[in-house]
Design a protein around this motif. Structure first.
Motif, PDB file in Angstrom:
ATOM      1  N   PRO A   1       0.813  -1.222   0.000  1.00  0.00           N
ATOM      2  CA  PRO A   1       0.000   0.000   0.000  1.00  0.00           C
ATOM      3  C   PRO A   1       0.844   1.270   0.000  1.00  0.00           C
ATOM      4  CG  PRO A   1      -0.053  -1.069   2.161  1.00  0.00           C
ATOM      5  CD  PRO A   1       0.608  -2.023   1.224  1.00  0.00           C
ATOM      6  N   GLU A   2       2.140   1.153   0.365  1.00  0.00           N
ATOM      7  CA  GLU A   2       3.017   2.331   0.373  1.00  0.00           C
ATOM      8  C   GLU A   2       3.359   2.787  -1.048  1.00  0.00           C
ATOM      9  OE1 GLU A   2       3.744  -0.701   1.388  1.00  0.00           O
ATOM     10  OE2 GLU A   2       4.688  -0.763   3.372  1.00  0.00           O
ATOM     11  N   LEU A   3       3.163   1.903  -2.026  1.00  0.00           N
ATOM     12  CA  LEU A   3       3.572   2.209  -3.394  1.00  0.00           C
ATOM     13  C   LEU A   3       2.367   2.540  -4.259  1.00  0.00           C
ATOM     14  CD1 LEU A   3       6.127  -0.710  -3.952  1.00  0.00           C
ATOM     15  CD2 LEU A   3       6.564   1.572  -3.026  1.00  0.00           C
ATOM     16  N   ASP A   4       2.577   3.430  -5.179  1.00  0.00           N
ATOM     17  CA  ASP A   4       1.552   3.770  -6.164  1.00  0.00           C
ATOM     18  C   ASP A   4       1.759   2.872  -7.384  1.00  0.00           C
ATOM     19  OD1 ASP A   4      -0.160   4.796  -8.027  1.00  0.00           O
ATOM     20  OD2 ASP A   4       0.576   6.862  -7.895  1.00  0.00           O
ATOM     21  N   PRO A   5       0.808   1.996  -7.710  1.00  0.00           N
ATOM     22  CA  PRO A   5       0.978   1.098  -8.859  1.00  0.00           C
ATOM     23  C   PRO A   5       1.273   1.833 -10.156  1.00  0.00           C
ATOM     24  CG  PRO A   5      -0.911   0.428  -7.545  1.00  0.00           C
ATOM     25  CD  PRO A   5      -0.459   1.751  -6.999  1.00  0.00           C
ATOM     26  N   ASN A   6       0.781   3.051 -10.278  1.00  0.00           N
ATOM     27  CA  ASN A   6       1.022   3.825 -11.495  1.00  0.00           C
ATOM     28  C   ASN A   6       2.488   4.216 -11.657  1.00  0.00           C
ATOM     29  OD1 ASN A   6      -1.718   3.823 -12.295  1.00  0.00           O
ATOM     30  ND2 ASN A   6      -2.156   5.500 -10.874  1.00  0.00           N
ATOM     31  N   GLU A   7       3.253   4.093 -10.566  1.00  0.00           N
ATOM     32  CA  GLU A   7       4.669   4.441 -10.643  1.00  0.00           C
ATOM     33  C   GLU A   7       5.565   3.212 -10.852  1.00  0.00           C
ATOM     34  OE1 GLU A   7       5.511   6.656  -7.114  1.00  0.00           O
ATOM     35  OE2 GLU A   7       4.732   8.519  -7.952  1.00  0.00           O
ATOM     36  N   VAL A   8       4.942   2.055 -11.024  1.00  0.00           N
ATOM     37  CA  VAL A   8       5.688   0.828 -11.329  1.00  0.00           C
ATOM     38  C   VAL A   8       5.386   0.457 -12.769  1.00  0.00           C
ATOM     39  CG1 VAL A   8       6.050  -1.595 -10.734  1.00  0.00           C
ATOM     40  CG2 VAL A   8       5.559   0.071  -8.931  1.00  0.00           C
ATOM     41  N   HIS A   9       6.390   0.489 -13.617  1.00  0.00           N
ATOM     42  CA  HIS A   9       6.200   0.339 -15.057  1.00  0.00           C
ATOM     43  C   HIS A   9       6.741  -1.000 -15.552  1.00  0.00           C
ATOM     44  CE1 HIS A   9       5.272   4.580 -14.874  1.00  0.00           C
ATOM     45  NE2 HIS A   9       6.470   4.830 -14.358  1.00  0.00           N
ATOM     46  N   VAL A  10       6.063  -1.561 -16.545  1.00  0.00           N
ATOM     47  CA  VAL A  10       6.520  -2.766 -17.228  1.00  0.00           C
ATOM     48  C   VAL A  10       6.682  -2.414 -18.704  1.00  0.00           C
ATOM     49  CG1 VAL A  10       6.049  -5.167 -17.820  1.00  0.00           C
ATOM     50  CG2 VAL A  10       5.319  -4.262 -15.590  1.00  0.00           C
ATOM     51  N   VAL A  11       7.892  -2.606 -19.226  1.00  0.00           N
ATOM     52  CA  VAL A  11       8.200  -2.263 -20.613  1.00  0.00           C
ATOM     53  C   VAL A  11       8.657  -3.525 -21.336  1.00  0.00           C
ATOM     54  CG1 VAL A  11       9.547  -0.786 -22.147  1.00  0.00           C
ATOM     55  CG2 VAL A  11       8.942   0.027 -19.850  1.00  0.00           C
ATOM     56  N   LEU A  12       8.084  -3.791 -22.502  1.00  0.00           N
ATOM     57  CA  LEU A  12       8.493  -4.933 -23.327  1.00  0.00           C
ATOM     58  C   LEU A  12       9.214  -4.404 -24.559  1.00  0.00           C
ATOM     59  CD1 LEU A  12       8.414  -7.997 -23.918  1.00  0.00           C
ATOM     60  CD2 LEU A  12       6.243  -7.618 -25.088  1.00  0.00           C
ATOM     61  N   VAL A  13      10.457  -4.829 -24.734  1.00  0.00           N
ATOM     62  CA  VAL A  13      11.286  -4.383 -25.856  1.00  0.00           C
ATOM     63  C   VAL A  13      11.425  -5.514 -26.859  1.00  0.00           C
ATOM     64  CG1 VAL A  13      13.571  -3.571 -26.539  1.00  0.00           C
ATOM     65  CG2 VAL A  13      12.559  -2.793 -24.377  1.00  0.00           C
ATOM     66  N   GLU A  14      11.107  -5.239 -28.113  1.00  0.00           N
ATOM     67  CA  GLU A  14      11.204  -6.242 -29.178  1.00  0.00           C
ATOM     68  C   GLU A  14      11.819  -5.597 -30.419  1.00  0.00           C
ATOM     69  OE1 GLU A  14      11.084  -9.062 -32.011  1.00  0.00           O
ATOM     70  OE2 GLU A  14      10.876  -9.433 -29.860  1.00  0.00           O
ATOM     71  N   MET A  15      12.807  -6.271 -30.996  1.00  0.00           N
ATOM     72  CA  MET A  15      13.529  -5.670 -32.113  1.00  0.00           C
ATOM     73  C   MET A  15      12.738  -5.679 -33.421  1.00  0.00           C
ATOM     74  SD  MET A  15      16.481  -8.516 -32.943  1.00  0.00           S
ATOM     75  CE  MET A  15      17.228  -7.387 -34.130  1.00  0.00           C
ATOM     76  N   THR A  16      11.742  -6.567 -33.569  1.00  0.00           N
ATOM     77  CA  THR A  16      10.904  -6.549 -34.763  1.00  0.00           C
ATOM     78  C   THR A  16       9.723  -5.605 -34.542  1.00  0.00           C
ATOM     79  OG1 THR A  16       9.434  -8.369 -34.112  1.00  0.00           O
ATOM     80  CG2 THR A  16      11.538  -8.962 -35.124  1.00  0.00           C
ATOM     81  N   ASP A  17       8.829  -5.540 -35.536  1.00  0.00           N
ATOM     82  CA  ASP A  17       7.689  -4.614 -35.424  1.00  0.00           C
ATOM     83  C   ASP A  17       6.454  -5.273 -34.841  1.00  0.00           C
ATOM     84  OD1 ASP A  17       7.101  -6.295 -37.510  1.00  0.00           O
ATOM     85  OD2 ASP A  17       6.492  -4.720 -38.906  1.00  0.00           O
ATOM     86  N   LYS A  18       6.612  -6.452 -34.224  1.00  0.00           N
ATOM     87  CA  LYS A  18       5.450  -7.163 -33.691  1.00  0.00           C
ATOM     88  C   LYS A  18       5.848  -8.053 -32.532  1.00  0.00           C
ATOM     89  CE  LYS A  18       4.966  -8.995 -37.785  1.00  0.00           C
ATOM     90  NZ  LYS A  18       6.271  -8.735 -38.462  1.00  0.00           N
ATOM     91  N   VAL A  19       4.903  -8.347 -31.646  1.00  0.00           N
ATOM     92  CA  VAL A  19       5.112  -9.364 -30.615  1.00  0.00           C
ATOM     93  C   VAL A  19       4.653 -10.703 -31.167  1.00  0.00           C
ATOM     94  CG1 VAL A  19       4.870  -7.743 -28.708  1.00  0.00           C
ATOM     95  CG2 VAL A  19       2.844  -8.940 -29.564  1.00  0.00           C
ATOM     96  N   LEU A  20       5.176 -11.791 -30.579  1.00  0.00           N
ATOM     97  CA  LEU A  20       4.851 -13.153 -31.020  1.00  0.00           C
ATOM     98  C   LEU A  20       4.991 -13.308 -32.538  1.00  0.00           C
ATOM     99  CD1 LEU A  20       1.680 -13.877 -28.832  1.00  0.00           C
ATOM    100  CD2 LEU A  20       4.049 -14.466 -28.348  1.00  0.00           C
ATOM    101  N   PRO A  21       6.168 -13.019 -33.098  1.00  0.00           N
ATOM    102  CA  PRO A  21       6.356 -13.059 -34.550  1.00  0.00           C
ATOM    103  C   PRO A  21       5.901 -14.349 -35.231  1.00  0.00           C
ATOM    104  CG  PRO A  21       8.260 -12.071 -33.496  1.00  0.00           C
ATOM    105  CD  PRO A  21       7.391 -12.596 -32.393  1.00  0.00           C
TER     106      PRO A  21
END
Length: 426
Positions: free
Chosen positions: A202-222
């Motif tokens: 509860p001490e943390l704001d979920p909006n301040e925890v980020h998840v970033v997915l980096v993919e070298m192609t132009d799509k996920v699950l190629p």
């Protein structure tokens, strides 16, 4: 003197010098391919030794569930020694340090050498960092049980630290790789951020925890069909995952990821979920290797210059028919390798391996998955998620594993909205 099979201690020597006249088959690796090969040899007139550096086999497709706290390591591991005993094989624990095709000898880090008449190399692969600076030092792969636990410990430890100290805001997890593992990991982390964090931290704001997915192609699950790729991307974004597509990683730093375009992503943890390669020491075995260090074999999975050696699973590649490095090809090549040895012992000709594609699937989160069924429907949403659940639970080796995984996943997905998170001990 012939060893007592009940002891499951491997006798030394080959069939030429040992009292047991049966050909000796050594199988390296207790993964999908290795266990499948041992099972296929169960009724053959040979004695089999299964070798692995661990005393257990790991169900790798669910490692990300261990990494994110839904399952304990024991839920997805199965005793290799017990499997060997059940199939009439011997088990030898040790790490392979050398294979000498000329003398037909396998050396381990402990104990005497093993001599073989036939060898099945199925010891899998390891994480490929593609020469990216800092990746091996600072990124967290999730290819083994220990690595999955390291991710879990890092994630919970960091959240506990910032909750107690308030030192950092804007915490980020960067997942590198938009294949099935990366999508599953990113989707699960984002879902946990949305449903578990408010009650557990509860001490943390979920909006301040980020998840970033980096993919070298132009799509996920190629490899998936376009409709499934689009659905997966939409579901990831709906859970708050930031997608950075057509983005190549230039460097991994202790607290950030530098992209090729010059931008830098803050990262309290970087999860590496892209690419595999053969273990470095395979180079010293004197066998021809292809892309990613995979051992090149003929259509019947035998090494052309050493036909007594067969290769199955991720570490092998058929020269004119490269297979995806997934569970089904590993299972099928392992079974074919075992059957090929049985045919050779019986004086029968070998047959070419033919892969039967059963499709691929990936889950994004609660009631959300994609399933690309070969020669069948392309499923999304709840039906794909139920299919994914059934296939993965059924594929586990032991009834105990099936029960524990069923309970763990049901508890995660059914109790998740009440803020319950399972984090158990090994």
């Amino acid at each position: 003197m012939t060893a007592d099979p009940s002891s499951r201690d491997e006798p030394t020597g080959t069939s030429i010098t040992d009292a047991d006249p049966r050909p000796h088959v050594v199988v390296l690796g207790a993964g999908f391919a290795g266990l499948s090969a041992v099972r296929a040899l169960r009724k053959a007139p040979v004695r089999v030794t299964l070798v692995d550096r661990h005393s257990y086999s790991t169900f790798q497709p669910l490692l990300y569930q261990v990494a994110t706290g839904a399952l304990n390591p024991g839920d997805i591991t199965y005793g290799a020694r017990g499997f060997a005993a059940h199939t009439g094989a011997f088990f030898r624990k040790g790490e392979v340090t050398r294979v000498d095709p000329e003398t037909r000898t396998v050396s381990l880090d402990v104990g005497p050498d093993l001599h073989y008449d036939y060898l099945v190399i199925a010891n899998g692969v390891t994480t490929n960092y593609f020469g990216v600076p800092g990746a091996a030092e600072h990124a967290f792969p999730i290819y083994t049980r220990a690595e999955a636990l390291a991710v879990r410990d890092r994630m919970t430890g960091y959240l506990d630290h910032i909750a107690a100290t308030g030192e950092a805001r804007g915490a980020s997890v960067v997942v590198v790789g938009g294949g099935a593992t990366g999508v599953e990991m990113a989707g699960t982390l984002a879902e946990l951020r949305n449903t578990v964090l408010p009650s557990r931290y509860p001490e943390l704001d979920p909006n301040e925890v980020h998840v970033v997915l980096v993919e070298m192609t132009d799509k996920v699950l190629p490899p998936f069909a376009p409709r499934l790729r689009e659905y997966a991307a939409q579901q990831l974004r709906a859970r708050g995952v930031e997608l950075r597509l057509e983005a190549a990683v230039k460097e991994v730093r202790p607290d950030s990821v530098l992209l090729a375009d010059g931008s830098e992503l803050g990262a309290q943890m970087t999860v590496w979920a892209t690419g595999v390669a053969a273990h470095e020491r395979v180079k010293s075995w004197g066998l021809r290797q292809g892309k990613g260090g995979r051992i090149v074999v003929g259509g019947d999975l035998r090494v052309p210059d050493h036909p007594e050696i067969l290769v199955a699973g991720d570490i092998g590649v058929i020269e004119d028919d490269a297979l995806p490095q997934l569970a089904q090809p590993a299972l099928q090549t392992g079974r074919h390798a075992g059957r090929t040895i049985a045919r050779l012992v019986a004086g029968e000709p070998t047959e070419r391996f033919h892969y039967k594609d059963k499709g691929t699937m990936a889950t994004i989160g609660r009631l959300s998955a994609v399933a690309d069924i070969a020669h069948g429907p392309k499923l999304v949403g709840v039906l794909a998620w139920l299919t994914w659940m059934f296939v993965h639970i059924f594929a586990l080796l032991g009834n105990r594993n099936r029960i524990m995984v069923s309970l763990g996943l049901a508890f995660r997905y059914l109790a998740q909205r009440r803020g319950v998170m399972v984090v158990g001990d090994d």
